[in-house]
Design a protein around this motif. Structure first.
Motif, PDB file in Angstrom:
ATOM      1  N   GLN A  74       0.831  -1.100  -0.015  1.00 28.37           N
ATOM      2  CA  GLN A  74      -0.103  -0.074   0.031  1.00 28.37           C
ATOM      3  C   GLN A  74       0.994   1.278   0.017  1.00 28.37           C
ATOM      4  OE1 GLN A  74      -2.081  -1.000   3.786  1.00 28.37           O
ATOM      5  NE2 GLN A  74      -3.856  -1.413   2.656  1.00 28.37           N
ATOM      6  N   ASN A  75       0.306   2.282  -0.086  1.00 27.59           N
ATOM      7  CA  ASN A  75       1.165   3.334  -0.132  1.00 27.59           C
ATOM      8  C   ASN A  75       1.206   3.973   1.531  1.00 27.59           C
ATOM      9  OD1 ASN A  75      -0.176   6.079   0.859  1.00 27.59           O
ATOM     10  ND2 ASN A  75      -1.253   5.831  -0.874  1.00 27.59           N
ATOM     11  N   PRO A  76       2.482   4.229   1.865  1.00 21.58           N
ATOM     12  CA  PRO A  76       2.888   4.361   3.330  1.00 21.58           C
ATOM     13  C   PRO A  76       1.864   5.048   4.142  1.00 21.58           C
ATOM     14  CG  PRO A  76       4.645   4.821   1.805  1.00 21.58           C
ATOM     15  CD  PRO A  76       3.733   4.700   1.135  1.00 21.58           C
ATOM     16  N   GLU A  77       1.320   6.168   3.446  1.00 23.50           N
ATOM     17  CA  GLU A  77       0.447   6.977   4.102  1.00 23.50           C
ATOM     18  C   GLU A  77      -0.935   6.338   4.591  1.00 23.50           C
ATOM     19  OE1 GLU A  77      -0.676  10.431   6.007  1.00 23.50           O
ATOM     20  OE2 GLU A  77       1.138   9.951   4.992  1.00 23.50           O
ATOM     21  N   GLN A  78      -1.186   5.359   3.678  1.00 21.43           N
ATOM     22  CA  GLN A  78      -2.464   4.507   3.870  1.00 21.43           C
ATOM     23  C   GLN A  78      -2.463   3.699   4.863  1.00 21.43           C
ATOM     24  OE1 GLN A  78      -3.380   2.234   0.424  1.00 21.43           O
ATOM     25  NE2 GLN A  78      -4.587   3.856  -0.419  1.00 21.43           N
ATOM     26  N   LEU A  79      -1.023   3.023   5.167  1.00 21.66           N
ATOM     27  CA  LEU A  79      -0.778   2.153   6.309  1.00 21.66           C
ATOM     28  C   LEU A  79      -1.198   2.905   7.598  1.00 21.66           C
ATOM     29  CD1 LEU A  79       2.623   0.366   5.388  1.00 21.66           C
ATOM     30  CD2 LEU A  79       0.246  -0.795   5.775  1.00 21.66           C
ATOM     31  N   LEU A  80      -0.555   4.065   7.739  1.00 22.16           N
ATOM     32  CA  LEU A  80      -0.959   4.861   8.709  1.00 22.16           C
ATOM     33  C   LEU A  80      -2.239   5.289   9.005  1.00 22.16           C
ATOM     34  CD1 LEU A  80       2.135   7.159   8.385  1.00 22.16           C
ATOM     35  CD2 LEU A  80       2.038   5.442  10.134  1.00 22.16           C
ATOM     36  N   GLN A  81      -2.935   5.407   7.722  1.00 19.68           N
ATOM     37  CA  GLN A  81      -4.668   6.075   7.877  1.00 19.68           C
ATOM     38  C   GLN A  81      -5.443   4.953   8.577  1.00 19.68           C
ATOM     39  OE1 GLN A  81      -5.298   8.075   4.331  1.00 19.68           O
ATOM     40  NE2 GLN A  81      -4.228   9.867   4.711  1.00 19.68           N
ATOM     41  N   TYR A  82      -5.303   3.774   7.990  1.00 21.02           N
ATOM     42  CA  TYR A  82      -5.911   2.694   8.584  1.00 21.02           C
ATOM     43  C   TYR A  82      -5.746   2.587  10.025  1.00 21.02           C
ATOM     44  CZ  TYR A  82      -7.565   0.582   4.277  1.00 21.02           C
ATOM     45  OH  TYR A  82      -8.328   0.679   3.108  1.00 21.02           O
TER      46      TYR A  82
ATOM     47  N   LEU B  37      -8.780  10.838   5.288  1.00 21.47           N
ATOM     48  CA  LEU B  37      -8.707   9.598   4.871  1.00 21.47           C
ATOM     49  C   LEU B  37      -8.740   9.332   3.347  1.00 21.47           C
ATOM     50  CD1 LEU B  37     -11.448   8.322   7.484  1.00 21.47           C
ATOM     51  CD2 LEU B  37      -9.061   7.608   7.356  1.00 21.47           C
ATOM     52  N   LEU B  38      -7.816   9.412   2.924  1.00 20.93           N
ATOM     53  CA  LEU B  38      -7.761   9.225   1.297  1.00 20.93           C
ATOM     54  C   LEU B  38      -7.424   7.681   0.925  1.00 20.93           C
ATOM     55  CD1 LEU B  38      -4.691  11.812   1.240  1.00 20.93           C
ATOM     56  CD2 LEU B  38      -7.242  12.214   0.813  1.00 20.93           C
TER      57      LEU B  38
END
Lengths: 335, 233
Positions: B134-142, B212-213
């Motif tokens: 996933q893109n790194p930002e998504q990992l954090l956002q989840y 939350l993108l």
């Protein structure tokens, strides 16, 4: 970035306690694709330490299996079944029975021969290799060089937890909710029986030995004369089978050191060259020849780390103040 | 050599605890090996290793045992259907966690009537094609999403929180809760709708703030799937 610190930071982050600055640091760290996998590994580890509840996995697995079976049945029904080959053979009349009979015999024979391969799974290490892995019940095993561990392919942890060891391994056995016994079988009739603890088992041609580092274990020993002996060990206890087939018990001040080989670390305290030779044979498949028989009486003292046979030989030769020459699998020690 | 010690290796490094960080550890090794010999056995091992922690992870998002368990089972079912083990060369762990998180999020969006993004086997497979990174930002956002949900539940008034957990997480019937807490069914409904509206607000706020993108550009086109809200019955 220090790995341990990073892990701590991530655990804070999973618990919702990371500061905005830490978050920025994590985001940067995640730019490396391999760190994204590590992120998931640590998330899994953190989740296991902070379970919200214990889901009923047995029921869930039964239901899932039923759904898969249903799905596969539907899939099979829509495909046209392939024409069985046996029908064309039926043309030859009675020979059909012959074929059927031979197939049965062959199948029977094959199953018999393959039984061990079907029923058991084996993890093996090569010379010079150590390997760590987790068993289906969550217990942790590290195999030393040239060793193998055999365990049942089906139902490990359900009905019993039994493994067969050749060589050397360090075990960290997980205690199960049902207090199920974990049994290690060796080749000299010595079995180790535990609930959950840490210990090292050595079972090489030169001897068999068990060292307990944590908890308690029970040894069941059956010698050549079939007399049974039971022994309970406390942390630090070491038991070996001597040449006469008798058990010898001793106490080690530092039991944890018996598993130091996992980090490729060696310490010798007046260890005779003969034992060095034994270790070289067991771990690296190297035969040692002593040019001068007197060398056998020399002893080695010292500690070092060696990741392979070459490093090991170099250090040992230095400690003994001798020279060595290696030709294929034979090493010659000389003054 | 009466007191022969076959085990010669002895530790000297004062920092080197025997239980130190393993270099050679691969917890999925046995599973991988089982898969290569007998896929069904490998599958069972995989399931037994990850089912519980995955359910726990999913429950952080959806706050319901049954929904969490259903979502995790769906992920495993789709794993078998697509024979994912033949395509994965990194880790099962990464695949399973991102699939479960994604399904949980998509479930929430559907349940709370935010624009629904259907997640089915196809999207699971798409993730595979991209190496499921996933893109790194998504990992954090989840991660931050479940934290925000947990925070929302934590900040509910005590009785309201109790009713919400009993009803949604434990799956208790209104009448059972009424008996246990000695309150009227009307009060229970009031508590529940309060909790749910708080949650909806949390989820919406996340969306509006652009925090939350989570929908990926290469995902399926957003269809106008009508989603059902089933919570308050």
């Amino acid at each position: 970035m220090n790995k341990v610190t990073m892990k701590e930071t991530l655990f804070e982050h999973f618990s919702g306690r990371a500061t905005p600055l830490q978050r920025t640091m994590i985001a940067e760290w995640l730019q490396q694709p391999e760190n994204q996998l590590t992120y998931m590994t640590w998330l899994d580890e953190w989740e296991r330490q902070h379970l919200q509840y214990l889901a009923d996995e047995d029921t869930a697995f039964t239901q899932l299996s039923a759904r898969i079976a249903e799905m596969e049945q539907q899939g099979a029904a829509t495909e046209t079944p392939p024409t069985p080959i046996i029908r064309r053979l039926g043309f030859f009349g009675p020979s059909r029975w012959l074929i059927a009979a031979s197939v049965t015999v062959l199948l029977g024979l094959g199953t018999y021969l393959l039984r061990n391969r079907i029923m058991f799974t084996v993890v093996k290490t090569a010379y010079g290799e150590t390997r760590r892995f987790t068993l289906p019940d969550g217990s942790d095993v590290t195999l030393n060089a040239h060793s193998s561990l055999r365990l049942p392919r089906f139902g490990f942890g359900d009905k019993s937890r039994t493994v067969w060891l050749t060589g050397e391994a360090a075990f960290s056995v997980r205690h199960t909710a049902t207090h199920q016994r974990f049994i290690v079988h060796t080749h000299r009739g010595l079995d180790v029986e535990v609930l959950g603890t840490e210990f090292n088992v050595y079972d090489r041609p030169g001897g068999t030995k068990v060292v307990l580092s944590k908890g308690a274990i029970q040894l069941n020993y059956r010698n050549a004369a079939k007399t049974e002996q039971k022994l309970r060990l406390k942390p630090g206890d070491a038991v070996s089978v001597n040449a006469a087939g008798r058990l010898e018990q001793s106490h080690l001040p530092e039991p944890a050191v018996s598993t130091a080989w996992r980090e490729h670390r060696f310490v010798f305290k007046r260890t005779p060259v003969s034992e060095i030779a034994e270790l070289l044979r067991d771990n690296y498949n190297l035969d040692v020849v002593l040019k001068d028989p007197e060398l056998a009486n020399r002893t080695v003292s010292g500690s070092f780390q060696a990741d392979n046979a070459d490093e090991f030989l170099q250090v040992v030769a230095e400690l003994l103040e001798i020279n060595y020459r290696q030709k294929e699998n034979t090493v010659t020690f000389f003054e | 050599m009466a007191d022969k010690q076959p085990n010669l290796a002895v530790s000297t490094n004062p920092f080197g605890k025997a239980s130190g960080d393993p270099v050679l550890m691969d917890p999925e090794f046995m599973i991988r090996q089982a898969f290569s010999e007998d896929a069904r056995r490998g599958y069972e091992l995989l399931f037994r290793r990850y089912y519980r922690p995955l359910c726990s992870q999913a429950a952080r998002f959806v706050h319901s045992r049954t929904i969490a368990e259903d979502l995790v089972s769906e992920v495993f079912l789709s794993f078998w259907k697509n024979q994912v083990h033949l395509q994965i060369n990194t880790s099962f762990q990464g695949y399973l966690y991102s699939a479960v998180r994604k399904r949980s999020y998509s479930h929430l969006r559907q349940e709370f009537n935010l624009d629904a993004v259907p997640v089915d086997d196809q999207t699971d497979r798409e993730r595979l094609d991209t190496g499921h990174v996933q893109n790194p930002e998504q990992l954090l956002q989840y991660t931050e999403l479940y934290q925000r949900i947990e925070e929302t539940v934590r900040l509910l008034p005590p009785q309201c929180q109790r009713v919400f957990v009993m009803s949604r997480f434990e799956g208790k019937k209104h009448r059972e809760i009424a008996d246990e807490l000695q309150i009227s069914p009307k009060t229970i409904e009031a508590h529940l709708s309060r909790a749910l509206s708080q949650l909806r607000q949390t989820l919406r706020m996340g969306l509006f703030c652009g925090l939350l993108l989570l929908s990926q550009p290469n995902e399926w086109p957003v269809s106008s799937v009508s989603s059902l809200t089933t919570l308050t019955e």
